[in-house]
Every structure is written in structure tokens, then in C-alpha cells.
Write an enzyme that holds these catalytic residues in place. Structure first.
Site, PDB file in Angstrom:
ATOM      1  NE  ARG A  14       7.608 -50.943  14.523  1.00 46.66           N
ATOM      2  CZ  ARG A  14       7.560 -50.830  13.312  1.00 46.66           C
ATOM      3  NH1 ARG A  14       7.022 -50.091  12.310  1.00 46.66           N
ATOM      4  NH2 ARG A  14       8.564 -51.406  12.715  1.00 46.66           N
TER       5      ARG A  14
ATOM      6  CG  HIS B  33      13.686 -53.064  10.661  1.00 46.38           C
ATOM      7  ND1 HIS B  33      13.569 -52.697  12.377  1.00 46.38           N
ATOM      8  CD2 HIS B  33      12.874 -54.521  10.400  1.00 46.38           C
ATOM      9  CE1 HIS B  33      12.090 -52.878  12.559  1.00 46.38           C
ATOM     10  NE2 HIS B  33      11.881 -54.172  11.246  1.00 46.38           N
TER      11      HIS B  33
END
Ligand SMILES: Cc1cc2nc3c(=O)[nH]c(=O)nc-3n(C[C@H](O)[C@H](O)[C@H](O)COP(=O)(O)OP(=O)(O)OC[C@H]3O[C@@H](n4cnc5c(N)ncnc54)[C@H](O)[C@@H]3O)c2cc1C
Ligand code: SF4
Ligand code: SF4
Ligand code: FES
Lengths: 630, 449
Positions: A269, A249
Site C-alpha cells: 500500500r 494486520h
């Protein structure tokens, strides 16, 4: 003489995460006596940590969404190495599985018209993730847990015994599967609380044990992620698929050192957060690969416009699939443009008002405040890649979740195929529900097909399982499991990590051989009552098997794709795309063989642009498409 | 940045154990759980601890750090001075399995006693419609990570094993509140909370809210609204009377209060105390039995011992202190002790109790009586009203109504005084304080029956 408990069930589900609980609910609803066995307390499985959401094309936020679009996104995200049938079933069934949770009592965030709200996530064309703030996994676990309690209440009412047909064996670790001939006959394990051995005689066993991240030093995974299900399957003669694909990740915490690896959800995000390097540059624009160029914004202005108007703007490059973002961060840090603690900056503070941040990302706010003393509404976070998810896993039949050994089933993170070389965010939670349910049905049908000819567990099986589990106490003057575990994690992190090279992986395999030999002589102190040293010693033997699968497969696959990046073979290869790597046990080691990837039927191929497909596939493969002679 | 810290860690099982001392390295940014792990890796490989996520999300690593219930993975070492000894002990309310691991099955049993979500049967998959504002209230409670720290800290069950059968605890009050506030749930949860889960035993000390790592406002947003709505729905007083165990008494004394067999309860308790003078439950029962017979000064002698024996546990201590203050004041009210003689003791006791609570409301009833015996009637009325508004258990409410009634009578609010007295009598007809109150009221010419 240690005590021994014996139980008989129709279906034993190993694992109480999303996949295991959903499988157990289904088996019980199909009338099967079902046991759930898990290493932790009920309701604590790793699924609890999932933050962002569950992907399902309900079309609540953007009505253009449907299963075909979801299917396309999933295949793209997996770089077309997914088992098409799993991706298809997943995309089609996810909405019903999510809605079902509402009937169990889940409370997802809502749209203004009162439907389940859906959020944007990397690689998903439309807002698609059903979520509850940033604690979706908790909601899922609690909901399924409460559904199980409600089924037990039914049994209490109808049969006078809440555990008559569905029982949870918490803090119980399965250490062996048993077989009668070539079929599964049950499972053997120990309880943490008192070290008692427990024998489950059952014709069907569903593996739902989650992932393998604890073999790596920097990981977002919990102690449970020691690849037990992967190893149990191997030892029972089943096969593991594409173990080289591991998702790093892009955004794990990097400071302070003791929390390095803990996840920073992608929703940061999705909700507007951007990545910057030490020069203050928003660097992701430099890392959009050719295959994705059409879908991603080229200017900051266009990217910023997308959050409010996704029809007329393309997505910001921060929302590229995870493998791309992780590699980009890795490159920035290598080029000397990293943050002080060796990551990059993730900035949400300058993008949203403080209140909105606290509201949308409460657990991230909390996590940084408490663990790093950082106020994310005022300053940027420092983040870097962390080992997060294993795409590889037990090879299963898509429709029934059956492994190659009769009576063995697998669902959730420990199964393989669904996500290809890279999983999209949010596709795991929905995967758990879709294939957890299918495994429950598959196992029930299998039990029905047996009639009264049930396999049995013999005393020898039990004694053998017990000898295996007690072996760590026999070692005398050997090494501590903690030390060996630390060495394994360092080895995997350094040599089979996010960027891989032939020599390094060969070195890793050498070290794994050495660790395997030393692990046989491990010695643990104390007794069997809640003894973490003993537990780790047993988990370690699983991690070693799984690590060897990862390293061997990674060495063989000579291309870069999704969660497998080779420094010495940096490009994707059309030929390798057609290949599955399958691990099977070989003596006390692992053998890997190539198998062809199942071919996608034309009607599904037709959902894509020929142009796009040609970036992944050979001309021969495209020939079956209409107009395939172009 | 690295230093050696001194740790004391409880090691042992349910039968025996002790605190053991360790010196162990601590690095920058580490949390208590990191240190426990370092101990496992370097000094005590079989030290038992439960954990999972190490990110405050799973609620596994609950323990008491320096006596305060906390998640070990969210307790930063930098919050302790380097020179201090850090003491880590298992959750006190639950039986120890080994070292820092406790048997929390109590909570799973209680979970099974909460009837599940009951949606309208006719709704099909995908047809649920709920507004965000309407789900948000329940969502707050669904943040619960089941760490059971609130269960551990709640004084109703901490050190009170006998209350466990009748009391589900704050974790399950929020579960009930969550279902109660769920826009599509069709069951009556308030009645359920009061009748089956012991909501009435909670006296809103807010200790649970204080320890909740998810910052769920357990008391303000779940318990109090449910209590209020129980009152709103004109709760059937019979069910209310039946609410299991009033806070200011214990099982034996409660039976006595109900049946009038106070002398028998007293005998019972005294016998037990001869065998085991440290039995706090028995001593509490004795105090209650004495009080129920109007022997307030004798009751105060017992509550004084309770305070001495309460130890450092916050719940038990608070309970003993408030009982003692109340006993002293009733003795003054009845003329068995003089205000001059006990005022100092009352003040220190109330102050000590006050220090243990975050809000004044827990002690409102005590404050009211304190004002009353000083003749500060207006203050007495306002504190008594506040106390009653918290809807505590039957005995406490009956007592606070007596206080209110006397203060009102003193202020000439005769009608109101009489109605308070009537309500009090209906709750606890044999309360000896009623005698004094009735006399006072009669002397003021208030009809009191
Ligand atoms: C921090 C984080 C955030 C994430 N966020 C998201 C997200 O937003 N969306 C998304 O889709 N995915 C997300 N994921 C991925 C997703 O959470 C996991 O892939 C998924 O929860 C795995 O579920 P599972 O049911 O397969 O296994 P788990 O939930 O991990 O459960 C495994 C179970 O198996 C048991 N077990 C293991 N070994 C044994 C044994 N030997 N004996 C008995 N029991 C055993 C364990 O005790 C446990 O109960 C996230 C992952 C992490 C780490
Ligand atoms: S407010 Fe106090 S008494 Fe009530 S549940 Fe919370 S801790 Fe227990
Ligand atoms: S309400 Fe808070 S303290 Fe209680 S169990 Fe839940 S999270 Fe823990
Ligand atoms: S380990 Fe999960 S809350 Fe501490």
C-alpha cells in the site's frame, strides 16, 4: 538420568531476534560475559520475517522530519495509551541505532544523494522507514548476527577463545527462570538436539522472546511466538501490561488455506496498492474516522496525487493505521462485499508497471507466485486480517528496560508500553534496537551494582525446573498437544479475535479453564531428542497463561481503542485512556488490576494541537497546557 | 481436491535409520511442510523437522524432496502427480541429528572464518554515503536466507567430508563477494577467498545457483567475478600452487603429485581398497596416482569402477563421469588404448556427464581433449581456451594447457603453443602428458623449454 549442563554468565539474553541480539551486543560491549539463548538456529528468529522497514526520523527523504514528528505519530498511532517516555526515547534514539547498523555492515536502499532511503508507511507523516526492498528484517538479523561474529573474532584474537565473552546457545529453550529471594538468579532450559537440561546462573536475564501470535489460528507469526517470555515473566512474579491490545494486520494472505495468515507487507500500500471490494469500489474512503479526517485524502484524485506530491495532497486512506484498515476489511467482508476466499482485493497490478513491482516488492512477488500461483503484476491479491503483533507485554522501566523483579529485563515485542494500543508499521524494528540496547545497558549496570553479592541457583531450583519440563512425559493416555493447541487457536480466533463481545470472552475464559485442566494431563510420546510433541506441550502451557491474560484484560476494558475492538463498547473512552491494565499471577490463574497511565509532561503535550488532544483526553488533563482554560 | 498421498520419510539418527512409508491427506494449495505437520499431528508426534516462518524467509526447513535440495515450505504438493510417492530425506552433506534435522554447525564455523566488515575508521554515524547502483551488487548476496541448500548440493563437500576443512562453500563465497563489492569495505577479499576458503576448488558446476531459493546468481555474479579478479590482480602463482586440493585428485594423490611419490601413493590406496573396496576417495587417489605415473589405461579402469560406485548423488556422479572420460582420452592420447575401442564408452560417459550439468563449461577440458584425439584441432583450441578461462584448479589447468598447446602446435601456432606448454610445465612439472606433448612439439620444430 538426563544429563545437565551448567554455565555461569553475567547476563543471559533469552531471544536472538533484533532485541535480543542488540541487547547482547551492548552487554558484551559493556564488558559483561553474555549468553544468548534461542529456540531456533542463530539467524532464524522471527525478526527475519519483517519486511517493510525500520522507522527512524533521519529526515533523509523529507528534511522536515524530526523526532518530535515521529513521537507525535507514534502517540497518535497508539491512541495516546503509549508510555510517553518510551515513545520519546524511541523517537530520539532510533536514527542513531539505524546508522549504527551501517557501521556493522548493513546495506539499506539509498537516496539519490547516497543516504539511507526512507519509505512511506501507514501512520507516519513523512517517508521514514529505512528499508532494503521488502526484506528489512533479514538485513537487520544478518547484520546483528555478523556483528556478534565480529565480536567473537575479537575475542578469538585477544583471548584465544571466540566464545569467551559472548556465546550463542541455539535451539535451546528456556522453560523456567530461577530466583534467589526476590531477585533473579538464572534460567533453566533444554536443548532440542539432545534433550539435555542447561542451567544458566546469572544475576541478570533479559527477555527478548517476541510475541504470542501462535495462540491464534490465523496469524503471520511463526511457531516461536508462543509467549514464552510473557509467561516466564509472570511465573517469576513480574507484571504484564495491556495484554488486550493485539494488532491484527489488515493484509494477510487468505488463499490457499494452508498459508492463510502469512503477511502481505504494508509496503504494497505504501508503494501505491489500493484496496477494493467485490464491487470494485475503493472502499477505504468510507472508513476514515473523525480523529484522522484532517490528515487523509477525501477523493481518489487527491489520494493518488500524494504519492508524487505529498506536500500538496493528503495521504490515501489505505495508509490509515492498521487497526482502522483491519476493521474496515472486516466490515466489508461481513457486509457480503468480500472476495471469493473471504478477504478483499489488494491491487498493485493496475497501479505500477510490472517491472517496478518486481523490483520494489520482490518477496511479495515471489511469495504469491510460489505459494498461491498468483502473479501480482497481473492480478489483484486476496487479503484479510491476520494476528500480527502484541502491543501488550512485560511492564518495564522505560530507561533501563527493568521489569518489576530485580534482575529481570525485557525488550522488543515481549515488552509493553511503547506502542500503546496500536503499533505503527516500522516502529517495531526501531523499538528492538533502541530498547534492546537500553536493556543491555540496564542489565550491565544492574550487574555492576551487585558487586560480589550475586544470587545463586540451588539444586532445588534446578530440580523444580526439571520436573516442570519433564511433566508432559508423565501424562498417560491424556490428549495430544497438537489437538489442544488447535482448540486453543480456534477459541482465541473466534472468541477473542478482532471484534470482541462480553459473552464471547466469558465463553473463552470458560474454555481456557477447561483447556488448562486438560493440558495438565497431556501425554507426549518418544524421548527427549528433538521431539516436537514435547516442545509443543511446554509451549502450550505458556500460550494458555498468555491467552488468559489477553481474554481477562479484554473483558475488563470496556471501550474500543487500537488493537482492542468491543462490539458492545464501540467508542473510545477518555476515562479508559488513563488506565493501564496490569496482569499478575494469581494461584494458577491471572489477576488483572487497573493502574493509572503515566502522565505526559507538558513540554511533550505541547507538541500537539489542543484540538487533537481533546479528542483523546479529558478537560482535566488538558488543563496543564498553556491556555488550558479555553 | 483432497487426496491421500504416499510419502517416504527418512527416520533415524546419525547411527541408524530407514525410510518409512506413510499415507497422508493432502489438501488444495498445501506444501510439503504442511504434510509433515499433518503427520506430526496425526501419526508421528515425534517426527523431527526444523521450520520457522513457513513463508520461505528464514531458511530453516531445508531438506531433500525426491533427492532435490529444497525448502519444504515452498514446495507445493501440486508439483507432484497424485500417484507418485514423495520421498523426503535430510540434507545429505550434514550429519543427521534426528529424522529431517541435520547438524549444520559446519556453516556457523565457516561464518566465523570470514573476517568481518571493515569500514573506514574515520566515518561517523550517519556519514556513510553510497550510491544505490553500488550497493545493489552486494544486496543481491545479502538476500541469502542461510538455508544452506547450496552447501548441501555442492559436490566438493557432498560425500567429500575430507574437503570440508579447506572449502567454505558457495554460501561463504557470496559472503566474501558481498564484502568484496561493498563500497566501503577496506579488506582484500579475493586473496582471502582463494587462499583460505577454497575458491579454487569450485569448478563452476552451477549446482548451487540452481538450488538457491532466493535465486541468487551465486556462480555468475559472485564466484566467477572473484575468480576472474584473482587472475586480474596477477595472482601470485605460489599461493595459487598452494591452493589446497585440486579437483581431479584427492589428498593422498595430491601429495604424491607434489612430491613425486606416486608409487607410494598408489600402494597406499591399494592397501586401503583391499580393506574397503567401496572407499571412493581411495579409488580416486589410486586413479590419480596411476595417471601421474603415466599409466592412463590402468587409471581408466579405476575411474570406470568409480562411475559404477557413484550412486545417484549428482555431485559424486558428475565427478566420476568426467574423471573417467578424461582418463580414457588420455589413454588414447598416449597410445595405450585405441580410439576405435573406446570411442563408444567415451561418448556415453560424456553424454551422461553432460546431462548432469546446466552449462557445457564444466566439461570443456574433456571436450577439448576429445576433439584433439579426433584431430579436430580448431574445436580443441576453442574448448581448451574456454576451459582455461574458468580458472579451475592447478592440475586441471595444467592439463588443459597441454591440450591447448598440442592443438595449437597442430595448427602451426607455434609460439603460442610453446608458451602454453611452458605455463603448464610450471604448474605441474611431472605431468606425464608433457612427454607426449613435448615430442609432438619437437617434431614440429617448436622449442619447448
Ligand atoms: C511477517 C511480519 C512482518 C513484519 N514486518 C515488520 C516491519 O516491516 N517493520 C517492523 O518494525 N516490524 C515488523 N514486524 C514486527 C517485528 O518483526 C517483530 O515485532 C520483531 O521482529 C520482534 O523482535 P524481537 O526481537 O522482539 O523477537 P523475535 O525476533 O521474535 O525473536 C524472539 C527470539 O526469542 C527466542 N525465544 C522465544 N522463546 C524462547 C524460549 N523459551 N527460550 C529461548 N529462546 C526463546 C526465539 O527463538 C527468538 O530467537 C513484522 C512481523 C511479522 C510477523
Ligand atoms: S559452482 Fe559447483 S563447485 Fe562451485 S560452489 Fe557451486 S556447486 Fe560448488
Ligand atoms: S545462497 Fe541461496 S542456497 Fe545458499 S544458503 Fe543462501 S539462500 Fe540458501
Ligand atoms: S520455514 Fe522458513 S524457509 Fe521454510
Amino acid at each position: 538420568m538426563t544429563e545437565m549442563e551448567r554455565h555461569t554468565y553475567d547476563v543471559v539474553v533469552i531471544g536472538a531476534g533484533g532485541a535480543g541480539l542488540r541487547a547482547a551486543i551492548e552487554a558484551r560491549l559493556q564488558g559483561k560475559r553474555t549468553a544468548i539463548v534461542c529456540k531456533s538456529l542463530f539467524g532464524k528468529a522471527h525478526t527475519v520475517m519483517a519486511e517493510g522497514g525500520a522507522a527512524a526520523a533521519m529526515g533523509n527523504v523529507n528534511p522536515n522530519d524530526n523526532w518530535q514528528v515521529h513521537f507525535r505519530d507514534t502517540m497518535r498511532g497508539g491512541k495516546f495509551l503509549n508510555h510517553w517516555r518510551m515513545a520519546e526515547l524511541h523517537a530520539k534514539e532510533a536514527p542513531d541505532r539505524v546508522w549504527e547498523l551501517e557501521t556493522y555492515g548493513a546495506l539499506f536502499d539509498r537516496t539519490p544523494d547516497g543516504k539511507i532511503s526512507q519509505r512511506n508507511f501507514g501512520g507516519h507523516e513523512y517517508p521514514r522507514l529505512a528499508h532494503v526492498g521488502d526484506r528489512t528484517g533479514l538485513e537487520m538479523i544478518r547484520t546483528l548476527q555478523q556483528k556478534i561474529v565480529s565480536l567473537q573474532q575479537d575475542d578469538q584474537r585477544d583471548l584465544g577463545d571466540a566464545e569467551a565473552r559472548l556465546k550463542v546457545f541455539a535451539e535451546t529453550t528456556i522453560t523456567s527462570l530461577t530466583k534467589d529471594g526476590d531477585r533473579i538468579s538464572g534460567a533453566v532450559g533444554y536443548t532440542r538436539e539432545n534433550g539435555t537440561f542447561v542451567v544458566f546462573e546469572a544475576p541478570a536475564v533479559v527477555l527478548a522472546t517476541g510475541g504470542i501470535g501462535k495462540s491464534f489460528k490465523v496469524t503471520s507469526n511463526s511457531w516461536e511466538y508462543t509467549g514464552d517470555g510473557h509467561a516466564l515473566a509472570m511465573k517469576a512474579g513480574a507484571t504484564l501490561l495491556n495484554m488486550e491490545f493485539i494488532q491484527f494486520h489488515p493484509t494477510g494472505m487468505v488463499w490457499p488455506p494452508s498459508v492463510k495468515g502469512i503477511l502481505v507487507t504494508e509496503s504494497v500500500r505504501g508503494d501505491g496498492g489500493i484496496l477494493k471490494n467485490s464491487e470494485g469500489k475503493r472502499f477505504m474512503f468510507d472508513y476514515v474516522p473523525a480523529v484522522f479526517r484532517k490528515q487523509y485524502a477525501e477523493t481518489e484524485q487527491e489520494a493518488d496525487g500524494w504519492y508524487d506530491d505529498s506536500q500538496n495532497n493528503r495521504r490515501p486512506p489505505e495508509l490509515l493505521p492498521r487497526d482502522e484498515v483491519a476493521r474496515a476489511i472486516n466490515s466489508e467482508v461481513k457486509a457480503g462485499r468480500g472476495s471469493p476466499s473471504g478477504g478483499v482485493f489488494l491491487d498493485i497490478a493496475s497501479r505500477l508497471p510490472a517491472d517496478a513491482i518486481r523490483k520494489k516488492l520482490p518477496s511479495m512477488y515471489h511469495q504469491f507466485k510460489e505459494l498461491a500461483d498468483v502473479d501480482i503484476t497481473a492480478e489483484p491479491m486476496e487479503v484479510g486480517p491476520t494476528c500480527h503483533y502484541v502491543m501488550g507485554g512485560v511492564e518495564v522501566d522505560p530507561d533501563t528496560a527493568a521489569a518489576v523483579v530485580p534482575g529481570l529485563f525485557a525488550a522488543g515485542e515481549c515488552s509493553g508500553g511503547m506502542h500503546g494500543s496500536n503499533r505503527l508499521g516500522g516502529n517495531s524494528l526501531s523499538d528492538l534496537l533502541v530498547f534492546g540496547r537500553r536493556a543491555g545497558v540496564g542489565a550491565s549496570d544492574y550487574v555492576d551494582s551487585l558487586g560480589s553479592a550475586r544470587p545463586t541457583v540451588t539444586d532445588e531450583d534446578v530440580q523444580a525446573a526439571r520436573r516442570h519440563a519433564e511433566a508432559p512425559f508423565d501424562g498417560d493416555g491424556g490428549e495430544s498437544p497438537y489437538a489442544l493447541h488447535a482448540e486453543l487457536q480456534q477459541t482465541m480466533n473466534d472468541l477473542v479475535g478482532i471484534i470482541r463481545k462480553r459473552e464471547e470472552m466469558e465463553e473463552a475464559l470458560k474454555r481456557l479453564e477447561d483447556l488448562k485442566a486438560r493440558a495438565r494431563r497431556i501425554s507426549v510420546v518418544g524421548d527427549k531428542i528433538f521431539n516436537p510433541g514435547w516442545h509443543l506441550a511446554l509451549d502450550l502451557s505458556n500460550m494458555l497463561i498468555v491467552s488468559e491474560c489477553v481474554a481477562r484484560s479484554a473483558l475488563i476494558r470496556e471501550e474500543s481503542r487500537g488493537g482492542h475492538t468491543r462490539d458492545d463498547f464501540p467508542a473510545m473512552s477518555d476515562e479508559w485512556r488513563k488506565v493501564n491494565l496490569v496482569c499478575r499471577p494469581d494461584g494458577d490463574g491471572v489477576a488483572v488490576e487497573k493502574k493509572p497511565l503515566p502522565v505526559m509532561p507538558p513540554e511533550l503535550l505541547a507538541l500537539f494541537d489542543r484540538d487533537e488532544l481533546s479528542k483523546y483526553m479529558t478537560e482535566d488533563e488538558l488543563a496543564i497546557l498553556p491556555g488550558g482554560d479555553a | 481436491m483432497t487426496y491421500n498421498a504416499r510419502f517416504r520419510i527418512w527416520r533415524g539418527d546419525d547411527a541408524a535409520g530407514q525410510l518409512e512409508d506413510f499415507t497422508v491427506e493432502v489438501n488444495e494449495g498445501e506444501v510439503v511442510l504442511d504434510i509433515i505437520h499433518r503427520l506430526q499431528a496425526t501419526q508421528t508426534p515425534d517426527l523431527a523437522v526444523r521450520w520457522n516462518c513457513k513463508a520461505g524467509k528464514c531458511g530453516s526447513c531445508s531438506a531433500e524432496v525426491n533427492g532435490i535440495p529444497r525448502l519444504m515450505c515452498m514446495t507445493r504438493m501440486s508439483t507432484f502427480p497424485e500417484a507418485d510417492v514423495v520421498t523426503v530425506t535430510p540434507l545429505r552433506t550434514f550429519p543427521v541429528v534426528k529424522d529431517l534435522v541435520t547438524d549444520v554447525s559446519f556453516n556457523y564455523e565457516k561464518a566465523r572464518e570470514v573476517p568481518s566488515f571493515a569500514p573506514p575508521a574515520e566515518l561517523q554515524l550517519g556519514e556513510y554515503r553510497m550510491q544505490q547502483v553500488d550497493v545493489e551488487r552486494s544486496q543481491e548476496f545479502r538476500k541469502c536466507i542461510e538455508c544452506f541448500l547450496c552447501q548441501d548440493t555442492c559436490h566438493v563437500v557432498r560425500d567429500h567430508e575430507e574437503n570440508k576443512p579447506a572449502f567454505s562453500g558457495p554460501r561463504f563465497f557470496i559472503r566474501l563477494a558481498e564484502l568484496d563489492m561493498h563500497p566501503l569495505d577496506t579488506k582484500d577479499r579475493k586473496r582471502e577467498a582463494q587462499a583460505t576458503h577454497g575458491l579454487g576448488m569450485c569448478n563452476i558446476t552451477k549446482c548451487c545457483t540452481e538450488v538457491c531459493p532466493e535465486h541468487i546468481k551465486i556462480t555468475d555474479n559472485a564466484i566467477i567475478p572473484m575468480k576472474e579478479r584473482v587472475v586480474d590482480t596477477r595472482y601470485d602463482p605460489l599461493i595459487w600452487l598452494g591452493s589446497k586440493i585440486p579437483r581431479r585428485s584427492s589428498t593422498a594423490a595430491d601429495k604424491a603429485l607434489g612430491s613425486g611419490q606416486n608409487a607410494q601413493a598408489e600402494q597406499h590406496a591399494r592397501t586401503r581398497l583391499r580393506e574397503k573396496p567401496s572407499d571412493r576417495t581411495a579409488r580416486r587417489a589410486l586413479a590419480d596416482a596411476l595417471r601421474a605415473q603415466g599409466q592412463f589405461a590402468a587409471a581408466a579402469e579405476q575411474t570406470r569402477v568409480l562411475v559404477e560406485q557413484a550412486g545417484r548423488g549428482r555431485g559424486a556422479r558428475l565427478d566420476a563421469l568426467s574423471a573417467h572420460a578424461f582418463a580414457l582420452l588420455t589413454a588414447v592420447e598416449a597410445g595405450q588404448l585405441t580410439l576405435d575401442r573406446v570411442e563408444d564408452e567415451v561418448s556415453t560417459t560424456v553424454q551422461d556427464a553432460q546431462r548432469l550439468v546446466s552449462t557445457g563449461t564444466v566439461l570443456s577440458g574433456t571436450h577439448a581433449l576429445h576433439h584433439l584425439v579426433h584431430g579436430r584441432l580448431a574445436e580443441a583450441v576453442s574448448h581448451a581456451r574456454e576451459a582455461i578461462a574458468w580458472d579451475r584448479d592447478r592440475v586441471a589447468r595444467a592439463d588443459d594447457l597441454v591440450t591447448l598447446s598440442e592443438a595449437l602446435a597442430g595448427l602451426g601456432e607455434d609460439a603460442e603453443a610453446a608458451s602454453a606448454l611452458r605455463e603448464s610445465r610450471s604448474l605441474w612439472p611431472t605431468n606425464p602428458r608433457l612427454q607426449a606433448a613435448s615430442v609432438n612439439l619437437r617434431s614440429l620444430g617448436v622449442a619447448s623449454s
